[in-house]
Design a protein around this motif. Sequence first.
Motif, PDB file in Angstrom:
ATOM      1  N   PRO A 177       0.842  -1.209   0.000  1.00  0.00           N
ATOM      2  CA  PRO A 177       0.000   0.000   0.000  1.00  0.00           C
ATOM      3  C   PRO A 177       0.873   1.254   0.000  1.00  0.00           C
ATOM      4  O   PRO A 177       2.029   1.220   0.438  1.00  0.00           O
ATOM      5  CB  PRO A 177      -0.797  -0.117   1.294  1.00  0.00           C
ATOM      6  N   LEU A 178       0.309   2.321  -0.494  1.00  0.00           N
ATOM      7  CA  LEU A 178       1.020   3.596  -0.515  1.00  0.00           C
ATOM      8  C   LEU A 178       1.287   4.070   0.915  1.00  0.00           C
ATOM      9  O   LEU A 178       0.490   3.801   1.819  1.00  0.00           O
ATOM     10  CB  LEU A 178       0.203   4.640  -1.269  1.00  0.00           C
ATOM     11  N   PRO A 179       2.376   4.781   1.151  1.00  0.00           N
ATOM     12  CA  PRO A 179       2.716   5.230   2.509  1.00  0.00           C
ATOM     13  C   PRO A 179       1.611   6.051   3.182  1.00  0.00           C
ATOM     14  O   PRO A 179       1.366   5.881   4.379  1.00  0.00           O
ATOM     15  CB  PRO A 179       3.975   6.079   2.299  1.00  0.00           C
ATOM     16  N   ASP A 180       0.937   6.920   2.432  1.00  0.00           N
ATOM     17  CA  ASP A 180      -0.121   7.711   3.057  1.00  0.00           C
ATOM     18  C   ASP A 180      -1.298   6.842   3.485  1.00  0.00           C
ATOM     19  O   ASP A 180      -1.946   7.110   4.492  1.00  0.00           O
ATOM     20  CB  ASP A 180      -0.578   8.850   2.143  1.00  0.00           C
ATOM     21  N   ARG A 181      -1.537   5.760   2.760  1.00  0.00           N
ATOM     22  CA  ARG A 181      -2.597   4.836   3.157  1.00  0.00           C
ATOM     23  C   ARG A 181      -2.200   4.076   4.416  1.00  0.00           C
ATOM     24  O   ARG A 181      -3.028   3.828   5.284  1.00  0.00           O
ATOM     25  CB  ARG A 181      -2.916   3.853   2.040  1.00  0.00           C
ATOM     26  N   VAL A 182      -0.945   3.698   4.512  1.00  0.00           N
ATOM     27  CA  VAL A 182      -0.465   2.999   5.705  1.00  0.00           C
ATOM     28  C   VAL A 182      -0.661   3.896   6.927  1.00  0.00           C
ATOM     29  O   VAL A 182      -1.164   3.450   7.969  1.00  0.00           O
ATOM     30  CB  VAL A 182       1.020   2.587   5.555  1.00  0.00           C
ATOM     31  N   ILE A 183      -0.298   5.152   6.803  1.00  0.00           N
ATOM     32  CA  ILE A 183      -0.453   6.095   7.912  1.00  0.00           C
ATOM     33  C   ILE A 183      -1.928   6.263   8.259  1.00  0.00           C
ATOM     34  O   ILE A 183      -2.309   6.249   9.434  1.00  0.00           O
ATOM     35  CB  ILE A 183       0.204   7.453   7.569  1.00  0.00           C
ATOM     36  N   ASP A 184      -2.760   6.384   7.244  1.00  0.00           N
ATOM     37  CA  ASP A 184      -4.198   6.525   7.468  1.00  0.00           C
ATOM     38  C   ASP A 184      -4.742   5.298   8.201  1.00  0.00           C
ATOM     39  O   ASP A 184      -5.494   5.427   9.168  1.00  0.00           O
ATOM     40  CB  ASP A 184      -4.926   6.719   6.133  1.00  0.00           C
ATOM     41  N   TYR A 185      -4.366   4.108   7.763  1.00  0.00           N
ATOM     42  CA  TYR A 185      -4.834   2.879   8.399  1.00  0.00           C
ATOM     43  C   TYR A 185      -4.350   2.808   9.850  1.00  0.00           C
ATOM     44  O   TYR A 185      -5.089   2.402  10.741  1.00  0.00           O
ATOM     45  CB  TYR A 185      -4.370   1.644   7.639  1.00  0.00           C
ATOM     46  N   GLN A 186      -3.112   3.198  10.091  1.00  0.00           N
ATOM     47  CA  GLN A 186      -2.575   3.175  11.457  1.00  0.00           C
ATOM     48  C   GLN A 186      -3.334   4.144  12.353  1.00  0.00           C
ATOM     49  O   GLN A 186      -3.632   3.824  13.503  1.00  0.00           O
ATOM     50  CB  GLN A 186      -1.080   3.512  11.447  1.00  0.00           C
ATOM     51  N   GLN A 187      -3.654   5.319  11.830  1.00  0.00           N
ATOM     52  CA  GLN A 187      -4.399   6.299  12.619  1.00  0.00           C
ATOM     53  C   GLN A 187      -5.805   5.791  12.924  1.00  0.00           C
ATOM     54  O   GLN A 187      -6.288   5.922  14.047  1.00  0.00           O
ATOM     55  CB  GLN A 187      -4.461   7.633  11.887  1.00  0.00           C
ATOM     56  N   ARG A 188      -6.447   5.196  11.937  1.00  0.00           N
ATOM     57  CA  ARG A 188      -7.793   4.656  12.150  1.00  0.00           C
ATOM     58  C   ARG A 188      -7.773   3.505  13.158  1.00  0.00           C
ATOM     59  O   ARG A 188      -8.664   3.385  13.989  1.00  0.00           O
ATOM     60  CB  ARG A 188      -8.405   4.200  10.834  1.00  0.00           C
ATOM     61  N   LEU A 189      -6.754   2.679  13.071  1.00  0.00           N
ATOM     62  CA  LEU A 189      -6.625   1.575  14.003  1.00  0.00           C
ATOM     63  C   LEU A 189      -6.442   2.092  15.432  1.00  0.00           C
ATOM     64  O   LEU A 189      -7.048   1.573  16.381  1.00  0.00           O
ATOM     65  CB  LEU A 189      -5.454   0.669  13.615  1.00  0.00           C
ATOM     66  N   ALA A 190      -5.642   3.129  15.611  1.00  0.00           N
ATOM     67  CA  ALA A 190      -5.440   3.726  16.933  1.00  0.00           C
ATOM     68  C   ALA A 190      -6.759   4.299  17.464  1.00  0.00           C
ATOM     69  O   ALA A 190      -7.079   4.156  18.653  1.00  0.00           O
ATOM     70  CB  ALA A 190      -4.369   4.808  16.871  1.00  0.00           C
ATOM     71  N   CYS A 228     -17.781   2.830  17.901  1.00  0.00           N
ATOM     72  CA  CYS A 228     -16.593   2.865  17.036  1.00  0.00           C
ATOM     73  C   CYS A 228     -16.849   3.731  15.799  1.00  0.00           C
ATOM     74  O   CYS A 228     -15.993   4.531  15.409  1.00  0.00           O
ATOM     75  CB  CYS A 228     -16.193   1.450  16.625  1.00  0.00           C
ATOM     76  N   ARG A 229     -18.013   3.579  15.197  1.00  0.00           N
ATOM     77  CA  ARG A 229     -18.366   4.388  14.028  1.00  0.00           C
ATOM     78  C   ARG A 229     -18.372   5.874  14.377  1.00  0.00           C
ATOM     79  O   ARG A 229     -17.808   6.701  13.649  1.00  0.00           O
ATOM     80  CB  ARG A 229     -19.735   3.974  13.492  1.00  0.00           C
ATOM     81  N   ASP A 230     -18.975   6.210  15.514  1.00  0.00           N
ATOM     82  CA  ASP A 230     -19.034   7.606  15.942  1.00  0.00           C
ATOM     83  C   ASP A 230     -17.632   8.183  16.166  1.00  0.00           C
ATOM     84  O   ASP A 230     -17.349   9.320  15.790  1.00  0.00           O
ATOM     85  CB  ASP A 230     -19.876   7.758  17.204  1.00  0.00           C
ATOM     86  N   ARG A 231     -16.758   7.419  16.795  1.00  0.00           N
ATOM     87  CA  ARG A 231     -15.398   7.889  17.056  1.00  0.00           C
ATOM     88  C   ARG A 231     -14.634   8.111  15.752  1.00  0.00           C
ATOM     89  O   ARG A 231     -13.900   9.090  15.610  1.00  0.00           O
ATOM     90  CB  ARG A 231     -14.630   6.914  17.946  1.00  0.00           C
ATOM     91  N   LEU A 232     -14.816   7.208  14.788  1.00  0.00           N
ATOM     92  CA  LEU A 232     -14.151   7.401  13.485  1.00  0.00           C
ATOM     93  C   LEU A 232     -14.693   8.634  12.774  1.00  0.00           C
ATOM     94  O   LEU A 232     -13.927   9.409  12.205  1.00  0.00           O
ATOM     95  CB  LEU A 232     -14.329   6.162  12.602  1.00  0.00           C
ATOM     96  N   GLN A 233     -15.995   8.822  12.813  1.00  0.00           N
ATOM     97  CA  GLN A 233     -16.578   9.998  12.166  1.00  0.00           C
ATOM     98  C   GLN A 233     -16.107  11.285  12.833  1.00  0.00           C
ATOM     99  O   GLN A 233     -15.821  12.269  12.147  1.00  0.00           O
ATOM    100  CB  GLN A 233     -18.110   9.922  12.199  1.00  0.00           C
ATOM    101  N   GLN A 234     -15.998  11.283  14.148  1.00  0.00           N
ATOM    102  CA  GLN A 234     -15.517  12.471  14.853  1.00  0.00           C
ATOM    103  C   GLN A 234     -14.073  12.777  14.461  1.00  0.00           C
ATOM    104  O   GLN A 234     -13.681  13.934  14.308  1.00  0.00           O
ATOM    105  CB  GLN A 234     -15.592  12.260  16.370  1.00  0.00           C
ATOM    106  N   ALA A 235     -13.279  11.746  14.293  1.00  0.00           N
ATOM    107  CA  ALA A 235     -11.875  11.946  13.933  1.00  0.00           C
ATOM    108  C   ALA A 235     -11.717  12.460  12.512  1.00  0.00           C
ATOM    109  O   ALA A 235     -10.791  13.228  12.211  1.00  0.00           O
ATOM    110  CB  ALA A 235     -11.103  10.640  14.089  1.00  0.00           C
ATOM    111  N   ILE A 236     -12.612  12.083  11.621  1.00  0.00           N
ATOM    112  CA  ILE A 236     -12.532  12.489  10.224  1.00  0.00           C
ATOM    113  C   ILE A 236     -12.912  13.947  10.055  1.00  0.00           C
ATOM    114  O   ILE A 236     -12.406  14.644   9.197  1.00  0.00           O
ATOM    115  CB  ILE A 236     -13.422  11.578   9.343  1.00  0.00           C
ATOM    116  N   GLN A 237     -13.796  14.443  10.909  1.00  0.00           N
ATOM    117  CA  GLN A 237     -14.277  15.833  10.788  1.00  0.00           C
ATOM    118  C   GLN A 237     -13.212  16.829  11.048  1.00  0.00           C
ATOM    119  O   GLN A 237     -12.318  16.871  11.657  1.00  0.00           O
ATOM    120  CB  GLN A 237     -15.439  16.077  11.729  1.00  0.00           C
TER     121      GLN A 237
END
Length: 172
Positions: free
Chosen positions: A98-111, A163-172
């Motif tokens: 995967p592209l580096p920016d995707r790896v970072i995005d996935y790591q942030q979402r996982l956290a 979990c969905r709410d927390r991800l949505q809050q982080a994306i905003q």
Amino acid sequence: MSYQYYHSNLHAVLVSSYEDLKAFLIRKFGCQLLAEDVVQETWLRVNQLAEPRTVAHPRAYLFKMAANLAIDHLRSEKARKRHISVESAPEDISNGMPLPDRVIDYQQRLAILRRAVDELPPRCREVFLLHKFEDCTHAEIAERLNISRNMVEKHIIRGLAHCRDRLQQAIQ
């Protein structure tokens, strides 16, 4: 009927129906952010109407307008995603990584998801983890924890929503 009356009538109906309209869009499309954006866009469209028209059922007119705007938004989003995936495909395929920016995005979402799961009440967290990470069925969890299957479902739904709410809050 004057132009001013037409706009103020639709505005009045839009203001009085705001929460109902938003709830309708959330039920129909399953996304609060989309619903809020579409209600705002509906407001803007009402302001942009150039010619006064007689609308027999202004509330139904506004709900239909909002539903159409939501469908248009989803279609354009789907087309944009297809365009992006076609553009990024050669880089992803070239080395299988995967592209580096995707790896970072996935790591942030996982956290974010780890923190969200940690925030769950103990019993809810236990049920959620058994279901999602140990692949236990609802019946197995109910028997193992000595709770009803209905309670298992409630805990899983609560965990997913949190979990969905927390991800949505982080994306905003």
